[in-house]
Design a protein around this motif. Sequence first.
Motif, mmCIF file in Angstrom:
data_model
loop_
_atom_site.group_PDB
_atom_site.id
_atom_site.type_symbol
_atom_site.label_atom_id
_atom_site.label_comp_id
_atom_site.label_asym_id
_atom_site.label_seq_id
_atom_site.Cartn_x
_atom_site.Cartn_y
_atom_site.Cartn_z
ATOM 1 N N ALA A 121 0.850 -1.190 0.000
ATOM 2 C CA ALA A 121 0.000 0.000 0.000
ATOM 3 C C ALA A 121 0.888 1.242 0.000
ATOM 4 O O ALA A 121 0.627 2.209 0.692
ATOM 5 N N TYR A 122 1.954 1.190 -0.772
ATOM 6 C CA TYR A 122 2.836 2.349 -0.868
ATOM 7 C C TYR A 122 2.314 3.319 -1.924
ATOM 8 O O TYR A 122 1.571 2.941 -2.818
ATOM 9 N N ASP A 123 2.680 4.577 -1.739
ATOM 10 C CA ASP A 123 2.311 5.635 -2.675
ATOM 11 C C ASP A 123 0.796 5.663 -2.908
ATOM 12 O O ASP A 123 0.315 5.660 -4.032
ATOM 13 N N CYS A 124 0.038 5.667 -1.801
ATOM 14 C CA CYS A 124 -1.434 5.668 -1.870
ATOM 15 C C CYS A 124 -2.051 6.885 -1.193
ATOM 16 O O CYS A 124 -3.261 6.926 -0.986
ATOM 17 N N GLU A 125 -1.223 7.836 -0.771
ATOM 18 C CA GLU A 125 -1.705 9.028 -0.075
ATOM 19 C C GLU A 125 -2.378 8.680 1.255
ATOM 20 O O GLU A 125 -3.311 9.354 1.691
ATOM 21 N N LEU A 126 -1.902 7.623 1.911
ATOM 22 C CA LEU A 126 -2.421 7.236 3.222
ATOM 23 C C LEU A 126 -2.090 8.295 4.258
ATOM 24 O O LEU A 126 -0.998 8.862 4.252
ATOM 25 N N LYS A 127 -3.046 8.527 5.175
ATOM 26 C CA LYS A 127 -2.856 9.483 6.267
ATOM 27 C C LYS A 127 -3.066 8.760 7.584
ATOM 28 O O LYS A 127 -3.451 7.610 7.620
ATOM 29 N N GLY A 128 -2.808 9.454 8.678
ATOM 30 C CA GLY A 128 -3.036 8.871 9.994
ATOM 31 C C GLY A 128 -1.882 7.982 10.417
ATOM 32 O O GLY A 128 -0.795 8.021 9.851
ATOM 33 N N SER A 129 -2.149 7.170 11.411
ATOM 34 C CA SER A 129 -1.093 6.324 11.959
ATOM 35 C C SER A 129 -1.240 4.882 11.466
ATOM 36 O O SER A 129 -2.288 4.484 10.960
ATOM 37 N N LEU A 143 5.948 -6.014 4.007
ATOM 38 C CA LEU A 143 5.016 -4.922 4.299
ATOM 39 C C LEU A 143 5.585 -3.640 3.720
ATOM 40 O O LEU A 143 6.661 -3.188 4.132
ATOM 41 N N ARG A 144 4.866 -3.059 2.756
ATOM 42 C CA ARG A 144 5.352 -1.852 2.087
ATOM 43 C C ARG A 144 4.322 -0.738 2.215
ATOM 44 O O ARG A 144 3.282 -0.761 1.563
ATOM 45 N N LEU A 145 4.644 0.233 3.066
ATOM 46 C CA LEU A 145 3.785 1.394 3.302
ATOM 47 C C LEU A 145 4.534 2.691 3.030
ATOM 48 O O LEU A 145 4.137 3.749 3.500
ATOM 49 N N GLN A 165 10.249 -10.198 6.458
ATOM 50 C CA GLN A 165 11.579 -10.095 5.869
ATOM 51 C C GLN A 165 11.818 -8.718 5.260
ATOM 52 O O GLN A 165 12.960 -8.318 5.084
ATOM 53 N N GLY A 166 10.742 -7.988 4.942
ATOM 54 C CA GLY A 166 10.880 -6.658 4.364
ATOM 55 C C GLY A 166 9.882 -5.700 4.989
ATOM 56 O O GLY A 166 8.684 -5.980 5.017
ATOM 57 N N LEU A 167 10.380 -4.590 5.527
ATOM 58 C CA LEU A 167 9.539 -3.562 6.133
ATOM 59 C C LEU A 167 9.949 -2.228 5.525
ATOM 60 O O LEU A 167 11.056 -1.747 5.749
ATOM 61 N N PHE A 168 9.056 -1.634 4.725
ATOM 62 C CA PHE A 168 9.360 -0.408 3.984
ATOM 63 C C PHE A 168 8.444 0.701 4.484
ATOM 64 O O PHE A 168 7.251 0.701 4.198
ATOM 65 N N LEU A 169 9.007 1.637 5.241
ATOM 66 C CA LEU A 169 8.237 2.732 5.825
ATOM 67 C C LEU A 169 8.807 4.102 5.476
ATOM 68 O O LEU A 169 8.344 5.110 5.993
ATOM 69 N N PHE A 170 9.792 4.170 4.615
ATOM 70 C CA PHE A 170 10.430 5.450 4.305
ATOM 71 C C PHE A 170 9.461 6.369 3.563
ATOM 72 O O PHE A 170 8.455 5.929 3.011
#
Length: 186
Positions: A121-129, A143-145, A165-170
């Motif tokens: 769910a990366y590059d989806c304009e997600l807001k909040g926590s 998990l890609r956010l 194995q992969g956590l993308f939060l940048f």
Amino acid sequence: HLPSTLSVSLPNLKWLALGMNKLRTIPNSITNASELTLLELGKNSFSGLVPNTFGNLRFLSLLDLGNNYLTTRSSTTEWSFLSSLTNCIYLKVLGLHSNQLSGILPPLIGNFSDSLQQFYAYDCELKGSIPQEIGNLNGLIDLRLQDNDLNGTIPTTVGRLQQLQGLFLFGNNLQGSIPSDLCHWG
């Protein structure tokens, strides 16, 4: 356009890969193809709301809607379509990335079965926590956010994801400390 009679004329269809085209409309009837296990609709020109009826595809193991123009009702709306997808107990890969979904990732994300391994769910304009319930996704490997507008802290419950194995939060507005539970993986 996809024909509205697709699922009627192909009732035993198991795989439907239509990515990288210029398709614009997802027919509601596609969710009548109850035998589908793979539905790849990424990199098209689909717009509008994500259908709430994808949950009718109970055998679905991969759903890719990435790189389209899909939206939610408003920027403050939770992703209500996720509720129906929790019925897909075999779902391993859920790709929603690079859409204009905006809104808030709801706590019901934790209601997916342990079969969910990849959530994009990366590059989806997600807001909040990031909801604490993300830690309930025991089977999650990737998990890609990244590249959203998420704020708050990284939930400590992420440390429960022993398969991860992969956590993308940048590319977000996260603050605080990296949870110490992340340092005990391995």
